[in-house]
Design a protein around this motif. Structure first.
Motif, PDB file in Angstrom:
ATOM      1  N   PRO A  18       1.330  -1.180   0.494  1.00 19.30           N
ATOM      2  CA  PRO A  18       0.095   0.131   0.224  1.00 19.30           C
ATOM      3  C   PRO A  18       0.664   1.197  -0.067  1.00 19.30           C
ATOM      4  O   PRO A  18       1.861   1.705   0.798  1.00 19.30           O
ATOM      5  CB  PRO A  18      -1.177  -0.059   1.510  1.00 19.30           C
ATOM      6  CG  PRO A  18      -0.503  -1.545   1.265  1.00 19.30           C
ATOM      7  CD  PRO A  18       0.276  -1.771   1.513  1.00 19.30           C
ATOM      8  N   VAL A  19       0.401   1.829  -1.025  1.00 23.79           N
ATOM      9  CA  VAL A  19       0.921   3.241  -0.994  1.00 23.79           C
ATOM     10  C   VAL A  19       0.166   5.206  -0.725  1.00 23.79           C
ATOM     11  O   VAL A  19      -1.092   4.618  -1.080  1.00 23.79           O
ATOM     12  CB  VAL A  19       2.135   3.841  -2.521  1.00 23.79           C
ATOM     13  CG1 VAL A  19       3.021   2.571  -2.840  1.00 23.79           C
ATOM     14  CG2 VAL A  19       1.364   3.502  -3.861  1.00 23.79           C
ATOM     15  N   VAL A  20       0.988   5.890  -0.109  1.00 26.92           N
ATOM     16  CA  VAL A  20       0.054   7.158   0.031  1.00 26.92           C
ATOM     17  C   VAL A  20       0.672   7.925  -1.353  1.00 26.92           C
ATOM     18  O   VAL A  20       1.659   8.302  -1.420  1.00 26.92           O
ATOM     19  CB  VAL A  20       0.659   7.914   0.950  1.00 26.92           C
ATOM     20  CG1 VAL A  20      -0.603   8.826   0.970  1.00 26.92           C
ATOM     21  CG2 VAL A  20       0.780   7.146   2.590  1.00 26.92           C
ATOM     22  N   GLU A  70      -6.623   7.160   0.661  1.00 30.12           N
ATOM     23  CA  GLU A  70      -6.353   6.378   2.241  1.00 30.12           C
ATOM     24  C   GLU A  70      -5.812   5.532   0.782  1.00 30.12           C
ATOM     25  O   GLU A  70      -5.328   5.181  -0.231  1.00 30.12           O
ATOM     26  CB  GLU A  70      -7.896   5.529   1.842  1.00 30.12           C
ATOM     27  CG  GLU A  70      -8.822   5.784   2.816  1.00 30.12           C
ATOM     28  CD  GLU A  70      -9.845   4.398   2.623  1.00 30.12           C
ATOM     29  OE1 GLU A  70      -9.868   3.272   2.490  1.00 30.12           O
ATOM     30  OE2 GLU A  70     -11.020   5.147   3.379  1.00 30.12           O
ATOM     31  N   PRO A  71      -4.429   4.627   1.354  1.00 30.17           N
ATOM     32  CA  PRO A  71      -3.796   3.961   0.714  1.00 30.17           C
ATOM     33  C   PRO A  71      -4.327   3.195  -0.357  1.00 30.17           C
ATOM     34  O   PRO A  71      -5.194   2.774  -0.183  1.00 30.17           O
ATOM     35  CB  PRO A  71      -2.307   3.433   1.490  1.00 30.17           C
ATOM     36  CG  PRO A  71      -2.847   3.879   3.332  1.00 30.17           C
ATOM     37  CD  PRO A  71      -4.252   4.486   3.127  1.00 30.17           C
ATOM     38  N   THR A  73      -3.459   0.315  -3.510  1.00 28.24           N
ATOM     39  CA  THR A  73      -2.375  -0.487  -4.590  1.00 28.24           C
ATOM     40  C   THR A  73      -2.335  -0.590  -5.986  1.00 28.24           C
ATOM     41  O   THR A  73      -1.632  -1.805  -6.804  1.00 28.24           O
ATOM     42  CB  THR A  73      -2.816  -1.828  -3.639  1.00 28.24           C
ATOM     43  OG1 THR A  73      -3.738  -2.273  -4.181  1.00 28.24           O
ATOM     44  CG2 THR A  73      -2.534  -2.818  -2.376  1.00 28.24           C
ATOM     45  N   ALA A 275       4.037   9.469  -5.332  1.00 28.86           N
ATOM     46  CA  ALA A 275       3.585   8.413  -4.290  1.00 28.86           C
ATOM     47  C   ALA A 275       5.276   7.993  -3.101  1.00 28.86           C
ATOM     48  O   ALA A 275       6.258   8.413  -3.733  1.00 28.86           O
ATOM     49  CB  ALA A 275       3.074   7.536  -5.188  1.00 28.86           C
ATOM     50  N   SER A 276       4.792   7.468  -2.340  1.00 21.94           N
ATOM     51  CA  SER A 276       5.588   7.017  -0.743  1.00 21.94           C
ATOM     52  C   SER A 276       6.267   5.494  -1.668  1.00 21.94           C
ATOM     53  O   SER A 276       6.103   4.758  -3.190  1.00 21.94           O
ATOM     54  CB  SER A 276       4.385   6.117   0.434  1.00 21.94           C
ATOM     55  OG  SER A 276       4.048   5.038  -0.315  1.00 21.94           O
TER      56      SER A 276
END
Length: 346
Positions: A18-20, A70-71, A73, A275-276
């Motif tokens: 999962p990324v932010v 929200e994070p 995928t 993105a993270s």
């Protein structure tokens, strides 16, 4: 009478965790000044849990700003559009008398408005050398621009570069090759150094296989295809913004659908955002399909119509053979009645 072309464009990021996502700015809606008529356009973004603001940037381009609370995928962006590929004459414009001859100056009332498009970046030694080689003696403005665009096409070889970013003019001239965005940015900088307003354009290139192969020019594409592309637009008093494509060395035509036209290439990226950290599986797909074709000079009948005509012709031939009807071809009648040569049958 035209061809309707349906373009499908998919960009898909799959993340291994999962990324932010920061705000994602998408510039994939045809720009207001597109001369190619776009009959329909849709943008679909997943995940569906997002907020979107539809905007216009300071230069009038359409953009969509997506925020994901929200994070995620994955990030999936799909564009579908239908374009009317009616051919138009790219030289169908008038030039103000004051700008017919290069060099020229812009009218005072728009000079300040165009300042951002006329301010070049500092020129390096290679760009300065190129600029010194340009003949500045008075000449027809349109011819000057056409020749300069064609020169870049000859001297800068086209390559496909998958890595991000745009080469500086020095890098492009040193390598004597570059992607469409590299040669377009080079042309923008050359024109600005000449005092001509120029902007960077990103968009779709839709190329359809020609009905007839040219006998004395480029044969054109062997198959229908579409891709993201970049070119340059020049502001000519009286004509407005006119597209020049240094990749082909030609003016832009119905195959060019602009998405964003900006002073700097960084503001014309089709998709931008952060993105993270994550490992990414990147998917990309583009295709074009002909969904309607109207009869035209180079192709008066569809393939189905030709098949029907051939079938009917074969049927007529069969009937003529069965009835022993024999056809001959010739000029004027060779034989006439010696007794009644003025009768109606002759």
């Amino acid at each position: 009478m035209a061809i309707l072309a349906a373009v499908h464009h998919l960009t898909h990021y799959k993340y291994d965790r999962p990324v932010v996502l920061g705000p994602q700015v998408i510039r994939l809606q045809p720009a207001p000044h597109s001369r190619t008529k776009v009959l329909s356009h849709s943008l679909k973004v997943e995940p569906k849990n997002h907020f979107v603001n539809l905007q216009q940037d300071p230069y009038g381009n359409f953009l969509a700003r997506f925020v994901f609370p929200e994070p995620v995928t994955e990030l999936k962006i799909e564009v579908d559009l239908v374009a009317d590929m009616t051919v138009y004459n790219p030289f169908d414009f008038f030039v103000e008398e004051s700008a017919e001859t290069f060099p020229f100056d812009y009218p005072e009332e728009i000079r300040e408005d165009l300042a951002i498009y006329r301010t070049p970046e500092p020129a390096g030694p290679l760009l300065s050398k190129f600029l010194d080689s340009i003949d500045r003696s008075p000449t027809n403005t349109v011819n000057f621009l056409v020749d300069l665009n064609a020169r870049l096409q000859r001297e800068i070889a086209y390559i496909v570069r998958m890595e991000t970013g745009v080469f500086s003019p020095e890098e492009t001239l040193a390598a004597a090759k570059g992607s469409c965005r590299d040669s377009s940015w080079l042309l923008v900088q050359i024109l600005r150094n000449l005092g001509i307003a120029a902007r960077f354009v990103s968009g779709y290139l839709i190329q359809l296989k020609p009905d007839l192969v040219s006998l004395d020019g480029p044969p054109g594409t062997a198959v229908d295809f579409t891709d993201l592309h970049a070119w340059c637009e020049v502001y000519i008093p009286g004509a407005g913004w006119i597209g020049f494509d240094p990749t082909s060395g030609l003016l832009t035509g119905e195959s060019h659908v602009p998405l964003a036209a900006t002073p700097h290439y960084r503001n014309a990226a089709p998709i931008s955002g952060v993105a993270s950290f994550a490992n990414v599986d990147f998917g990309f797909d583009m295709r074009v399909d002909r969904i309607a074709e109207h009869p035209r000079i180079t192709k008066p009948f569809s393939d189905e119509s030709w098949e029907a005509l051939d079938a009917l012709g074969n049927k007529v031939d069969a009937v003529l053979r069965d009835e022993d009807v024999r056809l001959t071809m010739g000029g004027e009648p060779t034989f006439v009645s010696i007794d009644d040569f003025e009768s109606a049958e002759w």
